[in-house]
Write a protein that holds these residues in place. Sequence first.
Motif, PDB file in Angstrom:
ATOM      1  N   GLY A 119       0.792  -1.221   0.000  1.00 37.74           N
ATOM      2  CA  GLY A 119       0.000   0.000   0.000  1.00 37.74           C
ATOM      3  C   GLY A 119       0.825   1.272   0.000  1.00 37.74           C
ATOM      4  O   GLY A 119       0.296   2.356  -0.239  1.00 37.74           O
ATOM      5  N   CYS A 120       2.137   1.163   0.274  1.00 34.77           N
ATOM      6  CA  CYS A 120       2.985   2.360   0.380  1.00 34.77           C
ATOM      7  C   CYS A 120       4.279   2.263  -0.414  1.00 34.77           C
ATOM      8  O   CYS A 120       5.145   3.126  -0.265  1.00 34.77           O
ATOM      9  CB  CYS A 120       3.327   2.639   1.843  1.00 34.77           C
ATOM     10  N   ASP A 121       4.447   1.212  -1.235  1.00 38.43           N
ATOM     11  CA  ASP A 121       5.699   1.022  -1.976  1.00 38.43           C
ATOM     12  C   ASP A 121       6.895   1.009  -1.037  1.00 38.43           C
ATOM     13  O   ASP A 121       7.916   1.660  -1.267  1.00 38.43           O
ATOM     14  CB  ASP A 121       5.875   2.109  -3.045  1.00 38.43           C
ATOM     15  N   LEU A 122       6.746   0.245   0.044  1.00 46.25           N
ATOM     16  CA  LEU A 122       7.808   0.117   1.034  1.00 46.25           C
ATOM     17  C   LEU A 122       8.076  -1.349   1.325  1.00 46.25           C
ATOM     18  O   LEU A 122       7.196  -2.203   1.150  1.00 46.25           O
ATOM     19  CB  LEU A 122       7.427   0.807   2.349  1.00 46.25           C
ATOM     20  N   VAL A 123       9.287  -1.627   1.781  1.00 44.47           N
ATOM     21  CA  VAL A 123       9.610  -2.935   2.341  1.00 44.47           C
ATOM     22  C   VAL A 123      10.080  -2.719   3.773  1.00 44.47           C
ATOM     23  O   VAL A 123      10.977  -1.904   4.031  1.00 44.47           O
ATOM     24  CB  VAL A 123      10.697  -3.647   1.515  1.00 44.47           C
ATOM     25  N   SER A 124       9.443  -3.422   4.708  1.00 45.88           N
ATOM     26  CA  SER A 124       9.845  -3.381   6.108  1.00 45.88           C
ATOM     27  C   SER A 124      10.941  -4.419   6.326  1.00 45.88           C
ATOM     28  O   SER A 124      10.780  -5.580   5.956  1.00 45.88           O
ATOM     29  CB  SER A 124       8.665  -3.705   7.023  1.00 45.88           C
ATOM     30  N   VAL A 162      12.609   0.396   3.375  1.00 39.84           N
ATOM     31  CA  VAL A 162      13.253   0.583   2.084  1.00 39.84           C
ATOM     32  C   VAL A 162      12.200   1.005   1.067  1.00 39.84           C
ATOM     33  O   VAL A 162      11.194   0.314   0.884  1.00 39.84           O
ATOM     34  CB  VAL A 162      13.953  -0.708   1.614  1.00 39.84           C
ATOM     35  N   GLN A 163      12.423   2.133   0.419  1.00 43.43           N
ATOM     36  CA  GLN A 163      11.526   2.585  -0.637  1.00 43.43           C
ATOM     37  C   GLN A 163      11.785   1.751  -1.891  1.00 43.43           C
ATOM     38  O   GLN A 163      12.926   1.571  -2.307  1.00 43.43           O
ATOM     39  CB  GLN A 163      11.775   4.064  -0.953  1.00 43.43           C
ATOM     40  N   VAL A 164      10.711   1.233  -2.477  1.00 41.46           N
ATOM     41  CA  VAL A 164      10.840   0.432  -3.691  1.00 41.46           C
ATOM     42  C   VAL A 164       9.958   1.034  -4.781  1.00 41.46           C
ATOM     43  O   VAL A 164       9.111   1.888  -4.532  1.00 41.46           O
ATOM     44  CB  VAL A 164      10.452  -1.045  -3.444  1.00 41.46           C
ATOM     45  N   GLY A 165      10.155   0.567  -6.014  1.00 43.87           N
ATOM     46  CA  GLY A 165       9.403   1.080  -7.152  1.00 43.87           C
ATOM     47  C   GLY A 165      10.186   2.128  -7.905  1.00 43.87           C
ATOM     48  O   GLY A 165      11.179   2.668  -7.412  1.00 43.87           O
ATOM     49  N   PRO A 193       4.116  -3.278  -4.484  1.00 47.36           N
ATOM     50  CA  PRO A 193       5.073  -4.384  -4.361  1.00 47.36           C
ATOM     51  C   PRO A 193       4.370  -5.630  -3.830  1.00 47.36           C
ATOM     52  O   PRO A 193       4.111  -5.742  -2.638  1.00 47.36           O
ATOM     53  CB  PRO A 193       6.121  -3.849  -3.380  1.00 47.36           C
ATOM     54  N   HIS A 194       4.057  -6.539  -4.741  1.00 51.05           N
ATOM     55  CA  HIS A 194       3.141  -7.637  -4.438  1.00 51.05           C
ATOM     56  C   HIS A 194       3.848  -8.877  -3.917  1.00 51.05           C
ATOM     57  O   HIS A 194       3.313  -9.616  -3.095  1.00 51.05           O
ATOM     58  CB  HIS A 194       2.362  -7.981  -5.709  1.00 51.05           C
ATOM     59  N   TRP A 219      17.591  -9.831  -2.246  1.00 49.66           N
ATOM     60  CA  TRP A 219      16.141  -9.969  -2.274  1.00 49.66           C
ATOM     61  C   TRP A 219      15.585  -9.202  -3.463  1.00 49.66           C
ATOM     62  O   TRP A 219      16.182  -8.223  -3.912  1.00 49.66           O
ATOM     63  CB  TRP A 219      15.483  -9.560  -0.966  1.00 49.66           C
ATOM     64  N   TYR A 220      14.457  -9.696  -3.960  1.00 49.44           N
ATOM     65  CA  TYR A 220      13.863  -9.178  -5.189  1.00 49.44           C
ATOM     66  C   TYR A 220      12.394  -8.861  -4.938  1.00 49.44           C
ATOM     67  O   TYR A 220      11.732  -9.482  -4.108  1.00 49.44           O
ATOM     68  CB  TYR A 220      13.970 -10.204  -6.318  1.00 49.44           C
ATOM     69  N   VAL A 221      11.876  -7.906  -5.693  1.00 45.40           N
ATOM     70  CA  VAL A 221      10.475  -7.534  -5.547  1.00 45.40           C
ATOM     71  C   VAL A 221       9.886  -7.232  -6.924  1.00 45.40           C
ATOM     72  O   VAL A 221      10.547  -6.657  -7.798  1.00 45.40           O
ATOM     73  CB  VAL A 221      10.325  -6.318  -4.596  1.00 45.40           C
ATOM     74  N   CYS A 222       8.636  -7.675  -7.137  1.00 47.01           N
ATOM     75  CA  CYS A 222       7.893  -7.361  -8.362  1.00 47.01           C
ATOM     76  C   CYS A 222       6.626  -6.603  -7.981  1.00 47.01           C
ATOM     77  O   CYS A 222       6.205  -6.601  -6.816  1.00 47.01           O
ATOM     78  CB  CYS A 222       7.566  -8.615  -9.166  1.00 47.01           C
ATOM     79  N   PHE A 223       5.993  -5.982  -8.979  1.00 54.06           N
ATOM     80  CA  PHE A 223       4.932  -5.022  -8.710  1.00 54.06           C
ATOM     81  C   PHE A 223       3.671  -5.353  -9.517  1.00 54.06           C
ATOM     82  O   PHE A 223       3.743  -5.591 -10.722  1.00 54.06           O
ATOM     83  CB  PHE A 223       5.399  -3.606  -9.057  1.00 54.06           C
TER      84      PHE A 223
END
Length: 489
Positions: A157-162, A175-178, A187-188, A199-203
């Motif tokens: 909901g905030c384009d963040l990773v805790s 961490v701000q992502v996107g 970031p789903h 670590w990897y993230v997709c949207f």
Amino acid sequence: MAMHRNRFLFLLVLMTGVSSCEKMIDPAYRDSGYPEAIDQMIQTKCATAGCHNDKSYQNAAGLNLTTHAGLMRGSVNGAVVIPYAPTQSSLLQFINTFDDLGTKAVPTMPVNGEALSRKQVLLFRNWIQAGCPDRNGQIPFASSPESRPKAYIANQGCDLVSVLDAETGLVMRYVQVGGDPNQIELPHCLRTSPDGKYWYVCFANGNLVQKFECNGDKLVGQVSIGAGAWNILKISPDSRYAYVSDLSSNGKFAYIDLQSMTLIKTLAGSGLFTFPHGMEISESGDTLYATAQYGNFIYRIIPDIPEVDQIVLAKGQVPVTTPQTLDPHEILTWKEHNVHIITCQASNEIRLLDARKDTLKHIIPMGTYPLEMAMSKKRNLLFVVCQEDVNPVYPGFRGSVYVVDMNTMKVVRKVYEKFFQPHGIAVDDRRDLLYVASRNADPTGPAPHHVSECAGRNGFYHVIDLNTWQRIRPPAEISVDPYSADVRR
């Protein structure tokens, strides 16, 4: 006699001077660990009688601000300051009364006291932005970056990773992502590599896959994979490649080289894949299994041929894409048991396929709406999140974690904590910890302790000790819609 009287006066003055110096040098001030300016503000405004000091903190949300170490232990609601992240630090929200200095929360602190000045709020905000250093300049959670145990939760909901510190169970970084600052890219799915390095993230609302190093959680690469509702990212066992699924009616898969962060190819075809979602890669890396989110089957894909087969999850049925049949959501392969495990969110069960024959082997009933899974090979247990399950232990809360013994293929425990729409789940076998992230997206869920700087409701997470099945600390609040979780391996 006069001489004796003068000596007495001299001793009185000397004693008075010593006493005054001792009052000026407060032991709490000397030993607090805060930088001097921050310490002065906290000791006079926050760590006061009846509030956040040693004697009163248990009645003040468990937050003891007497020392820098106490501040970093947080409150019953979790971390209250996050190094380098003032917008995510709830304590700053509660002391701020200025619209242009960030989000404000009520009640304003100190309660029934004079609000902090603009200069004091700025001082505190800038200190957080600098990493919350102690009196010696040490940044919290910065030691041993190459080995520090962590967990990660994507807040879509905030384009963040805790980033969670495994030893304390607290959020240690955000961490701000996107790649687009003008929209929420959602970031789903977040996954750590099997080698523990990245670590990897997709949207779901973006076109990027981003790569971060685990040591410092810094962005080190990204690749555009085109438009799509990119839902799930699956990394190959050798950490070199990944597939990403596009949850669309005419869906597709992106195949990525994770070393060069380049798109190798896209697997697609008109009507070939219908709402593909969860994925698993064979140990040899030559076969991809993927769930068809709506219907009764999964895909078996051999990209190099190419070949696509549909494996029906119910005996005697033909493949259908009709919603509310089985609706397979996620898939995991447990090679030690030679099974593919699939959560079926419409039928409230998991189905197990023989991994050698790709035939139905077993069905295990679950709670309502089973979704994500995690494995503990150390304990031979499978954990399944049931997001909408009724909670008989804590009325008003929702969701559970079912625990399956893979030797007996039976449910051996149902974990009912104060979850609300739990979704992301991860197991740390080395440290015997289970992480569960609750979305809390439904407005009937628990009211968040503090507000967010972006739209939506804050979620929360649990950290559970698998030796005792007890929480290691109270549920902690984090940013909006915590959706996907993983641990540093």
